[in-house]
Design an enzyme around this catalytic site. Structure first.
Site, short mmCIF file in Angstrom:
data_model
loop_
_atom_site.label_atom_id
_atom_site.label_comp_id
_atom_site.label_asym_id
_atom_site.label_seq_id
_atom_site.Cartn_x
_atom_site.Cartn_y
_atom_site.Cartn_z
N SER A 106 0.67 1.83 4.02
CA SER A 106 -0.23 0.77 4.70
C SER A 106 0.96 -0.20 5.22
O SER A 106 2.03 -0.08 4.86
CB SER A 106 -1.24 0.20 3.88
OG SER A 106 -2.04 -1.08 4.43
N LYS A 107 0.59 -1.17 6.21
CA LYS A 107 1.53 -2.17 6.74
C LYS A 107 0.50 -3.40 7.41
O LYS A 107 -0.42 -3.05 7.85
CB LYS A 107 2.37 -1.46 7.94
CG LYS A 107 3.64 -2.41 8.19
CD LYS A 107 4.64 -2.13 6.96
CE LYS A 107 5.70 -2.63 7.18
NZ LYS A 107 6.86 -2.10 6.34
#
Ligand code: GLU
Length: 471
Positions: A106-107
């Site tokens: 994720s980011k």
């Protein structure tokens, strides 16, 4: 010279993914499932600041949930956009798989120039962003666990942790909702230095394999190697400091966004960092020659180049002028797919981002485990270990009638504390992952570089996980 058009960061990451996945015998449907980003949430929120309402745009992208929670930093920069967070989220998936951190990728990012705001304003903005993400479980100990990235650090993580705890007052594991926190707020020793430390361990491991060192046209050990570092932020600073202070490297060039320093005798990194903290730019630093930010220092002759700032800095416009035979990607995506091809053809060895900068998420994993177990590493064993060592030494001295040296005794009797355990776990991880990559690099005739090898190792792991649990 006109700038050459390049694919976007996400496209560039996809090109490299595609090159690798073509070498695997995976069903096309599964390949597509792995490649695409599962979801990207965009949020626009207003905060009343300086008498006005300011609207901010933020993102949290989830690339793959083959393991949960998903993991990845939150970046504060004006350049943040959906394409970028999606590329970075994908890299997190592959990075976590490669170093066996049990997370999906994720980011997140917020379009903001943190330098424009006072600390109390940043706190309000961060808490508001955290609120928006937490209410959608995009911050959550078992769903999605952010961490620091460009423009953020332990201060922001502490605000996020506190915001989550206020919204989830009965969650006993609330501290595990974010990593990279200060020690006093549930963080772990060695997290701040972790990515830079990981870069050091990665290079040490690379130089343990003469065959690999030779592939880069180099020889010997790290001692005396001339290094250029781009970006003296958290990652670049720690990597440069450790390499120059303990491995005998000479940092001959440092590039910052507002100026460069060159010194053939090696730059004193700690002195330069202190200068940057005090003055904001390399101007006036006495430990080297100062050059403007656009001076071609990246293209200087040296042994190792450490791009530690941002994506795309080595691209179609400068790749053919890069002279260093070894590049270690301390940043995410610093080499574009086009540049990667040019550099590979020139024989340059690139230690890829998903491996080289995985030290951060590795220690984040330790922090998350620490938060979930509610106890600091080493707390139960340390004194007991020391006691057993003491017994052995006393007995040895009685049996042999000889006194062991004080230095030996001190070192042997010292039980490992949290920092030593973290470093030991990080080193083991970096060494193991490098060996997995190099095995593929050397054993497969169709794999000619470490990046492709890294992708193969991690895509196989992600694919195995999807196969095992079904989609
Ligand atoms: N932002 C760092 C990275 O790109 C750390 C991520 C984490 O610790 O979750 O790897």
């Amino acid at each position: 010279m006109p700038r050459q058009a390049e694919p976007s960061f996400r496209e560039s990451t996809n090109i490299m993914f595609n090159n690798a996945v073509d070498l695997l015998d995976l069903p096309p449907g599964l390949v597509e499932k792995i490649r695409v980003c599962n979801a990207t949430y965009t949020v626009r929120f207003g905060v009343r600041l300086r008498g006005d309402i300011h609207t901010f745009t933020g993102y949290r992208s989830v690339h793959s949930e083959h393991m949960e929670p998903v993991k990845g930093g939150i970046r504060y920069a004006m350049s943040v956009n959906q394409d970028e967070v999606e590329a970075l989220a994908a890299l997190m998936t592959y990075k976590c798989a490669l170093v066996e951190a049990p997370f999906g990728g994720s980011k997140g990012g917020l379009c903001i120039d943190p330098r424009e705001w006072e600390e109390d304003e940043l706190e309000r903005i961060t808490r508001r962003f955290a609120y928006e993400l937490a209410k959608r479980d995009l911050i959550h100990p078992s769903q999605n666990v952010p961490a620091p990235d460009m423009g953020t650090g332990e201060r922001e993580m502490a605000w996020i942790a506190d915001q989550y705890a206020r919204m989830n007052t009965t969650d006993i594991n609330s501290r595990a909702c974010v990593t990279g926190k200060p020690i006093s707020g549930g963080g772990i020793q060695g997290r701040t230095e972790a990515t830079g430390r990981g870069v050091q361990y990665a290079l040490q491991e690379f130089f343990r394999h003469p065959e690999d060192v030779k592939a880069a046209g180099l020889s010997g050990t790290l001692d005396g190697k001339r290094v250029i570092v781009q970006g003296l932020g958290n990652v670049g600073y720690h990597a440069a400091k450790f390499l120059s202070e303990t491995d005998g490297c000479k940092v001959v060039g440092v590039l910052e966004y507002n100026g460069c320093v060159v010194n053939e005798d090696g730059i004193d990194i700690e002195a330069l960092k202190q200068h940057l903290i005090a003055h904001g730019s390399p101007d006036g630093f006495a430990g080297g020659t100062i050059h403007p930010a656009d001076a071609p220092i990246l293209e200087m002759d040296a042994d190792i180049l450490v791009p530690a700032a941002m994506e795309g800095v080595i691209n179609l416009n400068n790749a053919d002028r890069i002279k260093t035979p070894l590049i270690i990607e301390a940043a995410n995506g610093p080499v574009t797919s086009g540049a990667d091809e040019i550099l590979r053809k020139k024989g340059c060895v690139i230690i890829p981002d998903m491996y080289a900068n995985a030290g951060g998420v590795t220690v984040s994993y330790f922090e998350w485990v620490k938060n979930l177990s509610h106890i600091r590493f080493g707390r139960m064993q340390r004194r007991q270990e020391e006691e057993r060592h003491r017994l052995l030494i006393d007995e040895l001295e009685v049996v042999t009638g000889q006194k062991l040296s004080d230095t030996f005794k001190q070192r042997y009797l010292h039980g490992a504390g949290e920092l030593e355990l973290v470093r030991s776990g990080l080193e083991d991880t970096m060494r193991g992952a490098y060996q997995d990559m190099r095995k593929v690099w050397h054993e497969r005739d169709d794999v000619h570089d470490l990046r492709t090898a890294a992708y193969l190792v991690s895509i196989n792991k992600v694919a195995d996980s999807y196969r095992a649990k079904g989609l």
